[in-house]
Structures are given as structure tokens and as C-alpha cells.
Design a protein around this motif. Structure first.
Motif, PDB file in Angstrom:
ATOM      1  N   ILE A  26       0.828  -1.206   0.000  1.00  0.00           N
ATOM      2  CA  ILE A  26       0.000   0.000   0.000  1.00  0.00           C
ATOM      3  C   ILE A  26       0.863   1.257   0.000  1.00  0.00           C
ATOM      4  CG2 ILE A  26      -2.073  -1.104   0.931  1.00  0.00           C
ATOM      5  CD1 ILE A  26      -1.474   0.195   3.626  1.00  0.00           C
ATOM      6  N   ALA A  27       2.009   1.204   0.661  1.00  0.00           N
ATOM      7  CA  ALA A  27       2.924   2.348   0.640  1.00  0.00           C
ATOM      8  C   ALA A  27       3.509   2.527  -0.758  1.00  0.00           C
ATOM      9  CB  ALA A  27       4.028   2.164   1.673  1.00  0.00           C
ATOM     10  N   ASP A  28       3.924   1.430  -1.380  1.00  0.00           N
ATOM     11  CA  ASP A  28       4.495   1.506  -2.730  1.00  0.00           C
ATOM     12  C   ASP A  28       3.475   1.998  -3.747  1.00  0.00           C
ATOM     13  OD1 ASP A  28       6.925   0.618  -1.777  1.00  0.00           O
ATOM     14  OD2 ASP A  28       6.688  -1.432  -2.519  1.00  0.00           O
ATOM     15  N   MET A  65     -11.664  -1.018   3.450  1.00  0.00           N
ATOM     16  CA  MET A  65     -10.649  -0.068   2.996  1.00  0.00           C
ATOM     17  C   MET A  65      -9.683  -0.724   2.008  1.00  0.00           C
ATOM     18  SD  MET A  65      -9.699   2.187   6.299  1.00  0.00           S
ATOM     19  CE  MET A  65     -10.870   3.296   7.046  1.00  0.00           C
ATOM     20  N   LEU A  66      -9.399  -1.975   2.227  1.00  0.00           N
ATOM     21  CA  LEU A  66      -8.539  -2.727   1.310  1.00  0.00           C
ATOM     22  C   LEU A  66      -9.187  -2.786  -0.076  1.00  0.00           C
ATOM     23  CD1 LEU A  66      -5.961  -4.470   1.124  1.00  0.00           C
ATOM     24  CD2 LEU A  66      -7.382  -6.408   1.767  1.00  0.00           C
ATOM     25  N   SER A  76      -5.684  -5.819  -8.026  1.00  0.00           N
ATOM     26  CA  SER A  76      -6.498  -6.788  -7.298  1.00  0.00           C
ATOM     27  C   SER A  76      -6.171  -6.743  -5.807  1.00  0.00           C
ATOM     28  CB  SER A  76      -6.263  -8.198  -7.838  1.00  0.00           C
ATOM     29  OG  SER A  76      -4.960  -8.638  -7.526  1.00  0.00           O
ATOM     30  N   VAL A  77      -7.129  -7.143  -5.014  1.00  0.00           N
ATOM     31  CA  VAL A  77      -6.897  -7.275  -3.572  1.00  0.00           C
ATOM     32  C   VAL A  77      -5.807  -8.328  -3.337  1.00  0.00           C
ATOM     33  CG1 VAL A  77      -7.938  -7.967  -1.376  1.00  0.00           C
ATOM     34  CG2 VAL A  77      -9.199  -6.486  -2.939  1.00  0.00           C
ATOM     35  N   ASP A  78      -5.809  -9.381  -4.154  1.00  0.00           N
ATOM     36  CA  ASP A  78      -4.775 -10.416  -4.033  1.00  0.00           C
ATOM     37  C   ASP A  78      -3.382  -9.824  -4.204  1.00  0.00           C
ATOM     38  OD1 ASP A  78      -6.661 -12.341  -3.590  1.00  0.00           O
ATOM     39  OD2 ASP A  78      -6.479 -13.275  -5.563  1.00  0.00           O
ATOM     40  N   TYR A  79      -3.239  -8.866  -5.107  1.00  0.00           N
ATOM     41  CA  TYR A  79      -1.942  -8.218  -5.300  1.00  0.00           C
ATOM     42  C   TYR A  79      -1.525  -7.458  -4.039  1.00  0.00           C
ATOM     43  CZ  TYR A  79       1.650  -5.020  -6.907  1.00  0.00           C
ATOM     44  OH  TYR A  79       2.813  -4.306  -7.013  1.00  0.00           O
ATOM     45  N   ILE A  80      -2.442  -6.678  -3.491  1.00  0.00           N
ATOM     46  CA  ILE A  80      -2.116  -5.921  -2.280  1.00  0.00           C
ATOM     47  C   ILE A  80      -1.744  -6.860  -1.139  1.00  0.00           C
ATOM     48  CG2 ILE A  80      -3.018  -4.367  -0.503  1.00  0.00           C
ATOM     49  CD1 ILE A  80      -4.664  -2.999  -2.688  1.00  0.00           C
ATOM     50  N   LEU A  81      -2.446  -7.981  -1.033  1.00  0.00           N
ATOM     51  CA  LEU A  81      -2.171  -8.931   0.046  1.00  0.00           C
ATOM     52  C   LEU A  81      -0.912  -9.761  -0.184  1.00  0.00           C
ATOM     53  CD1 LEU A  81      -5.751 -10.246   0.826  1.00  0.00           C
ATOM     54  CD2 LEU A  81      -4.370  -8.639   2.172  1.00  0.00           C
ATOM     55  N   GLY A  82      -0.355  -9.696  -1.382  1.00  0.00           N
ATOM     56  CA  GLY A  82       0.859 -10.451  -1.663  1.00  0.00           C
ATOM     57  C   GLY A  82       0.585 -11.870  -2.089  1.00  0.00           C
ATOM     58  N   LEU A  83      -0.658 -12.170  -2.441  1.00  0.00           N
ATOM     59  CA  LEU A  83      -0.997 -13.518  -2.885  1.00  0.00           C
ATOM     60  C   LEU A  83      -0.626 -13.739  -4.349  1.00  0.00           C
ATOM     61  CD1 LEU A  83      -4.442 -13.838  -1.088  1.00  0.00           C
ATOM     62  CD2 LEU A  83      -2.227 -14.751  -0.362  1.00  0.00           C
ATOM     63  N   ASN A  85       1.908 -11.598  -7.613  1.00  0.00           N
ATOM     64  CA  ASN A  85       2.742 -10.463  -7.992  1.00  0.00           C
ATOM     65  C   ASN A  85       2.207  -9.774  -9.234  1.00  0.00           C
ATOM     66  OD1 ASN A  85       4.632 -10.546  -5.892  1.00  0.00           O
ATOM     67  ND2 ASN A  85       5.677 -12.244  -6.860  1.00  0.00           N
ATOM     68  N   ASP A  86       1.060 -10.253  -9.736  1.00  0.00           N
ATOM     69  CA  ASP A  86       0.413  -9.665 -10.901  1.00  0.00           C
ATOM     70  C   ASP A  86      -0.605  -8.635 -10.406  1.00  0.00           C
ATOM     71  OD1 ASP A  86      -0.862  -9.019 -13.242  1.00  0.00           O
ATOM     72  OD2 ASP A  86      -1.459 -11.074 -13.729  1.00  0.00           O
ATOM     73  N   PRO A  87      -0.359  -7.352 -10.653  1.00  0.00           N
ATOM     74  CA  PRO A  87      -1.266  -6.330 -10.113  1.00  0.00           C
ATOM     75  C   PRO A  87      -2.599  -6.216 -10.814  1.00  0.00           C
ATOM     76  CG  PRO A  87       0.462  -5.302 -11.388  1.00  0.00           C
ATOM     77  CD  PRO A  87       0.783  -6.761 -11.331  1.00  0.00           C
ATOM     78  N   ARG A  88      -2.748  -6.839 -11.979  1.00  0.00           N
ATOM     79  CA  ARG A  88      -3.991  -6.702 -12.737  1.00  0.00           C
ATOM     80  C   ARG A  88      -5.159  -7.343 -11.993  1.00  0.00           C
ATOM     81  NH1 ARG A  88      -2.134  -9.528 -17.992  1.00  0.00           N
ATOM     82  NH2 ARG A  88      -1.002 -10.661 -16.422  1.00  0.00           N
ATOM     83  N   GLN A  89      -6.297  -6.690 -12.152  1.00  0.00           N
ATOM     84  CA  GLN A  89      -7.496  -7.234 -11.552  1.00  0.00           C
ATOM     85  C   GLN A  89      -7.939  -8.449 -12.350  1.00  0.00           C
ATOM     86  OE1 GLN A  89     -10.114  -3.831 -11.507  1.00  0.00           O
ATOM     87  NE2 GLN A  89      -9.658  -3.474  -9.356  1.00  0.00           N
ATOM     88  N   PRO A  90      -8.506  -9.465 -11.673  1.00  0.00           N
ATOM     89  CA  PRO A  90      -8.957 -10.666 -12.392  1.00  0.00           C
ATOM     90  C   PRO A  90     -10.133 -10.374 -13.311  1.00  0.00           C
ATOM     91  CG  PRO A  90      -9.509 -10.798 -10.051  1.00  0.00           C
ATOM     92  CD  PRO A  90      -8.764  -9.523 -10.278  1.00  0.00           C
TER      93      PRO A  90
END
Length: 90
Positions: A26-28, A65-66, A76-83, A85-90
Motif C-alpha cells: 500500500i505504501a508503494d 478499505m482494502l 487486485s486485492v490479491d496483489y495488495i495482500l501479496g498472494l 505479484n500480478d497487479p492486474r485485476q482478475p
């Protein structure tokens, strides 16, 4: 929370059997989008100090908030959570 490893790109935390990187992510995301903590706090309807605690991992970020952050940044929320490394939304 127990820090597992920290390197140049990722700060990993272990919480209840799951590895998370969301504090760093979230900081990045915020800095990559040239936003201040105050601006993001306004989007989340909280004060800057509360948001700063989310980024430092001193306070758990609520799921609502997430989701708001994921929608705002277009990831994607999965990206923020680190699940993933692909930031694209599904």
C-alpha cells in the motif's frame, strides 16, 4: 506479527499462517501514484495518522478499505495482500 524476511523490494509478515506484504504494497502503490498519506486517508475517510499506521503495519486495515484501495489503484486485492505479484485485476 512476526517479520519473516525483509529485502529491497518486499517486507513479508506472517500472521495466522498466511504471509502478507500489504503494508509495503500500500505504501508503494501510494508513492508510485504520487499521492500523499493525507490524500489516501481522505479517500478512505480516515485521518492521516490512522492511514500511516496501516502502512507501517501497526494497525490492521479493514477489508472495506482494502477493497477501496484496490479499486482506486486498479489492482487486485490479491496483489495488495501479496498472494500474487500480478497487479492486474482478475
Amino acid at each position: 506479527m512476526i517479520p519473516l524476511c525483509a529485502d529491497y523490494n518486499t517486507a513479508w509478515y506472517h500472521l495466522q499462517g498466511v504471509t502478507y506484504v500489504f503494508y509495503k504494497r500500500i505504501a508503494d502503490l501510494r508513492t508510485d501514484h504520487d499521492r500523499t498519506q493525507q490524500e489516501i486517508a481522505g479517500i478512505l475517510h480516515c485521518n492521516r495518522q490512522v492511514y500511516a499506521r496501516y502502512e507501517r503495519g501497526l494497525r490492521e486495515i479493514p477489508v472495506s478499505m482494502l477493497i477501496t484501495l484496490a479499486e482506486y489503484y486498479g489492482v487486485s486485492v490479491d496483489y495488495i495482500l501479496g498472494l500474487t505479484n500480478d497487479p492486474r485485476q482478475p
